[in-house]
Design a protein around this motif. Structure first.
Motif, mmCIF file in Angstrom:
data_model
loop_
_atom_site.group_PDB
_atom_site.id
_atom_site.type_symbol
_atom_site.label_atom_id
_atom_site.label_comp_id
_atom_site.label_asym_id
_atom_site.label_seq_id
_atom_site.Cartn_x
_atom_site.Cartn_y
_atom_site.Cartn_z
ATOM 1 N N LEU A 493 41.250 152.567 -47.759
ATOM 2 C CA LEU A 493 40.752 153.678 -46.847
ATOM 3 C C LEU A 493 42.054 153.759 -45.978
ATOM 4 O O LEU A 493 42.420 154.530 -45.141
ATOM 5 C CB LEU A 493 39.560 153.462 -46.076
ATOM 6 C CG LEU A 493 38.414 153.404 -46.890
ATOM 7 C CD1 LEU A 493 36.965 153.144 -46.003
ATOM 8 C CD2 LEU A 493 38.182 154.923 -47.524
ATOM 9 N N LEU A 494 42.602 152.428 -45.432
ATOM 10 C CA LEU A 494 43.867 152.621 -44.686
ATOM 11 C C LEU A 494 44.964 153.256 -45.388
ATOM 12 O O LEU A 494 45.822 154.008 -44.812
ATOM 13 C CB LEU A 494 44.528 151.092 -44.607
ATOM 14 C CG LEU A 494 43.805 150.010 -43.436
ATOM 15 C CD1 LEU A 494 44.469 148.866 -43.435
ATOM 16 C CD2 LEU A 494 43.766 150.820 -41.973
ATOM 17 N N PRO A 507 45.839 164.300 -54.090
ATOM 18 C CA PRO A 507 45.132 163.595 -55.334
ATOM 19 C C PRO A 507 45.026 162.248 -54.960
ATOM 20 O O PRO A 507 43.872 161.544 -55.153
ATOM 21 C CB PRO A 507 46.111 163.858 -56.375
ATOM 22 C CG PRO A 507 46.934 164.975 -56.150
ATOM 23 C CD PRO A 507 46.853 165.098 -54.592
ATOM 24 N N ASP A 508 45.926 161.447 -54.310
ATOM 25 C CA ASP A 508 45.821 160.033 -53.789
ATOM 26 C C ASP A 508 45.039 159.898 -52.633
ATOM 27 O O ASP A 508 44.228 158.754 -52.652
ATOM 28 C CB ASP A 508 47.211 159.213 -53.895
ATOM 29 C CG ASP A 508 47.795 158.816 -54.936
ATOM 30 O OD1 ASP A 508 46.951 158.906 -55.949
ATOM 31 O OD2 ASP A 508 48.682 157.883 -55.028
ATOM 32 N N VAL A 509 45.109 160.685 -51.685
ATOM 33 C CA VAL A 509 44.202 160.522 -50.576
ATOM 34 C C VAL A 509 42.718 160.666 -51.145
ATOM 35 O O VAL A 509 41.721 159.845 -50.849
ATOM 36 C CB VAL A 509 44.242 161.798 -49.433
ATOM 37 C CG1 VAL A 509 43.435 161.714 -48.700
ATOM 38 C CG2 VAL A 509 45.725 161.586 -48.932
ATOM 39 N N ILE A 549 37.834 160.793 -43.547
ATOM 40 C CA ILE A 549 38.564 159.220 -43.569
ATOM 41 C C ILE A 549 37.802 158.407 -42.616
ATOM 42 O O ILE A 549 37.326 157.246 -42.712
ATOM 43 C CB ILE A 549 39.926 159.346 -43.754
ATOM 44 C CG1 ILE A 549 40.424 159.925 -45.121
ATOM 45 C CG2 ILE A 549 40.302 157.833 -43.804
ATOM 46 C CD1 ILE A 549 41.788 160.237 -44.977
ATOM 47 N N HIS A 550 37.908 158.934 -41.415
ATOM 48 C CA HIS A 550 37.297 158.207 -40.323
ATOM 49 C C HIS A 550 35.938 157.690 -40.325
ATOM 50 O O HIS A 550 35.625 156.680 -40.260
ATOM 51 C CB HIS A 550 37.672 158.773 -38.886
ATOM 52 C CG HIS A 550 39.124 158.982 -38.466
ATOM 53 N ND1 HIS A 550 39.369 159.259 -37.328
ATOM 54 C CD2 HIS A 550 40.298 158.539 -39.254
ATOM 55 C CE1 HIS A 550 40.769 159.081 -37.117
ATOM 56 N NE2 HIS A 550 41.300 158.998 -38.383
ATOM 57 N N ARG A 551 35.133 158.696 -40.729
ATOM 58 C CA ARG A 551 33.674 158.570 -40.916
ATOM 59 C C ARG A 551 33.571 157.640 -42.119
ATOM 60 O O ARG A 551 32.693 156.434 -42.003
ATOM 61 C CB ARG A 551 32.977 159.821 -41.170
ATOM 62 C CG ARG A 551 31.597 159.706 -41.496
ATOM 63 C CD ARG A 551 30.665 159.402 -40.247
ATOM 64 N NE ARG A 551 30.565 160.566 -39.240
ATOM 65 C CZ ARG A 551 29.444 161.276 -39.097
ATOM 66 N NH1 ARG A 551 28.513 161.157 -39.784
ATOM 67 N NH2 ARG A 551 29.689 162.211 -38.252
ATOM 68 N N GLU A 552 34.408 157.705 -43.100
ATOM 69 C CA GLU A 552 34.177 156.872 -44.356
ATOM 70 C C GLU A 552 34.216 155.417 -43.948
ATOM 71 O O GLU A 552 33.779 154.520 -44.390
ATOM 72 C CB GLU A 552 35.128 157.162 -45.417
ATOM 73 C CG GLU A 552 34.732 156.604 -46.650
ATOM 74 C CD GLU A 552 33.517 157.058 -47.276
ATOM 75 O OE1 GLU A 552 32.758 156.199 -48.012
ATOM 76 O OE2 GLU A 552 33.010 158.138 -47.323
#
Length: 631
Positions: A493-494, A507-509, A549-552
């Motif tokens: 996630l970082l 794609p990688d994100v 991403i932050h929520r994940e």
């Protein structure tokens, strides 16, 4: 004589820079008389190496980790005997005279001092192999970097202790000042870069060496440091423009640098590649109890719970072996089994408030506030659990709609009135009515009348409790585990965060976020948002993907001591931590009366709360040190 002069000079340094610290560590370990003896042979030098490790803060410890009780994930009754320490930070009781957590300033600088002593003297050891010496030096360089980072994250810009002061240091040399934040990060990275090539790829003797630093640890920590350096709190933070040294040197850069995110991307990917090289991978649960063919419902929960609680599982990159998880598990576990007569060894007193409960996704993998199929406005209404929910909720039990149709991590992490608690001696999910469940209303066995072992919010934290702990008549047998500082899921996630900030969605994100979601039993971001979200294109923009991403990250790493720091580095703390801490109305016997939100406390968060204050006496003793803004 030389050792005495050194000790005296450094005592002055400690007094002036870390004024409130009243106890000084001996120059060498307790059983060694002098520095010469400390490095007289390999065995004595190895003892000093472990002394350098001994200063590690105890991650996950309620008394030593501000991220456990200092934020908003764990709440308790203020009258509880455990409510001191960092819980005062959560309740806005911080001060500059004797700040909570202020001891960490002196403690970690003493740890850095021991690291410097080791680095200055290990070359004198006559019987150490060159390969061992290089490895030990690298380990201590890494620890020195970690202690500097811990101070930086907690207090903001700090004095850099690159080497111990000479015996003839003047008072002016001792009165050090804070280094600009970019200088702090650069020095930490310089130490890690020196250390990494000399560290082993993996531990060859797990029985003796687990917990010692390896290349995957060093590279993963470097990636984390670089993400912090690129984050809004440290990258172009204009709110901290007024923090300057007495000579006018600004301590925070004022211009956002995209290059920091670009560099963080490279560091994260290198760390991931090395972790994979040594066989690290996301943990997937393989049932230990072979006679049961477990359902996907339970397996998905075990994927999450055991990624933390299973000893040295496949995704733990770095864990703190000095943290004792036994006490925390005892304090988190409620009196689950009313058939046992004496459960005084369980408490269940650190509990998540409703804002944390609502943070978790719906079963469709999107926030409950934007799931088109989930009625957010009706979340406090009552509903009875049916057959389709029998492994999440006790069949026939009436509970709040808020507890229905949530993502697997909701049920893996949380326990609540009517919720199933898998494990603790009950493992056959083909007999759901035999599994343990929570009954938390007034006069039920976990109601508030059970003072020592009842929740204050209506929820319990299940994630950090090993599912194989055994509840006995008069005992609670607990399986301990080292506290995970960095997990592979967190590193993924970082990387996704850094890549999104550097290049935007791509794609990688999506790939690295989806790998974490897949393990949690969820569909991809694209599928979930396109199908179920009221904002279906959110994942296609940098800002939207940032929010996802932050929520994940907040969900995946919930209760692991990450939320406290992440909300600060993102500069999102004011929007989250200014508001009420709420729970259910626990003094009611009926579901209609119980499921009414009540305010337990109103948190406040301002500019000064981003960093801990430096103890006032330390500032008084050294006027070259400036206090953090707002204190």
């Amino acid at each position: 004589m030389k050792n005495k002069l050194f000790t005296g000079t450094f005592a002055i340094f400690l007094l002036l820079v870390f004024g409130s610290c009243k106890k000084y560590l001996d120059v060498v370990p307790d059983n060694v008389a002098t520095l010469d003896n400390a490095f007289a042979n390999r065995n004595e030098a190895k003892k000093f190496l472990f002394t350098c490790y001994s200063w590690m803060p105890h991650n996950g410890d309620i008394n030593d980790d501000p991220a456990i009780l200092g934020g908003d994930e764990f709440w308790m009754d203020p009258a509880s005997p455990y409510s001191g320490g960092y819980f005062n930070v959560a309740q806005n009781h911080q001060s500059v005279v004797n700040p909570y957590g202020g001891y960490m300033w002196g403690k970690l600088y003493q740890g850095i001092r021991d690291c410097n002593i080791f680095l200055d003297n290990v070359g004198k050891v006559p019987d150490i192999k060159e390969i061992d010496k290089r490895r030990w030096i690298a380990e201590v360089q890494f620890l020195k970097a970690y202690y500097h980072f811990y101070l930086l994250r907690m207090f903001g810009p700090i004095p850099l202790m690159k080497e111990n002061l000479p015996v003839n240091a003047s008072v002016s040399q001792v009165k050090v000042s804070r280094a600009p934040v970019d200088s702090c990060f650069n020095y930490i990275l310089q130490l890690i870069n020196k250390a990494e090539p000399e560290l082993p790829l993996s531990i060859s003797d797990p029985a003796e060496e687990l917990g010692r630093i390896t290349q995957p640890i060093a590279l993963s920590f470097k990636a984390k440091v670089m993400v912090y350096a690129a984050s809004p709190l440290f990258n172009g933070n204009t709110q901290e423009a007024g923090l300057k040294n007495p000579d006018g040197t600004p301590l925070f850069n004022q211009t956002v640098s995209k290059a920091k995110w670009d560099s963080a991307v490279i560091a994260c990917k290198k760390a991931i590649d090395v972790c994979r090289q040594v066989g690290l991978k996301l943990y997937y649960y393989q049932p230990d109890v072979s006679q049961f063919n477990l359902s996907d419902t339970i397996v998905n929960q075990m994927n999450t719970r055991n990624s933390v609680c299973k000893l040295w599982n496949s995704e733990v990159i770095w864990a703190n072996t000095q943290t004792n998880s036994v006490e925390l598990q005892q304090l988190l576990t409620p009196w689950l089994d009313p058939s046992k007569l004496n459960n005084t060894h369980m408490r269940g007193i650190f509990d998540p408030p409703l804002r944390i409960v609502e943070m978790f996704y719906s079963r469709n993998g999107v926030p409950i506030t934007e799931d088109k199929t989930w009625d957010y406005l009706d979340r406090f209404s009552l509903k009875s659990a049916g057959d389709s929910n029998k492994l999440y909720l006790r069949k026939g039990y009436t509970t709040a709609s808020l507890n229905f149709h949530r993502g697997p991590r909701f049920y893996a992490d949380l326990a609540f009135d009517g919720g199933i608690w898998y494990g603790q001696g009950y493992y056959d999910d083909k007999k759901p009515l035999d599994l343990l469940h929570v009954e938390g209303k007034f006069k039920q066995h976990l109601g508030v009348q059970a003072v020592l072992n009842s929740t204050v919010t209506g929820y319990y934290i299940k994630k950090l409790v090993n599912y194989q702990n055994v509840i006995g008549e008069t005992t609670y047998s607990i399986n301990s585990y080292p506290w995970p500082i960095i997990r592979l899921a967190g590193l993924y996630l970082l990387y996704a965060e850094a890549l999104n900030e550097s290049e935007g969605p791509g794609p990688d994100v999506y790939k690295y976020v989806d790998l974490v979601r897949q393990r949690a039993g969820l569909k991809s971001v694209e599928t979930s948002w396109s199908t179920y979200s009221s904002n279906p294109s959110e994942y296609t923009t940098k800002q939207g993907m940032r929010s996802i991403i932050h929520r994940e990250r907040l969900i995946e790493l919930a209760f692991e001591g990450q939320r406290y720091w992440d909300l600060r580095r993102w500069k999102e703390a004011p929007s989250v931590l200014n508001g009420p801490i709420r729970g259910w109305n626990l003094n009611e016997e009926t579901a209609a009366g119980y499921y009414v939100p009540r305010v337990l406390f109103v948190q406040k968060f301002g500019l000064k709360n981003y960093f801990f204050p430096i103890t006032e006496s330390t500032i008084t003793n050294n006027r070259n040190l400036v206090q953090n803004l707002g204190w």
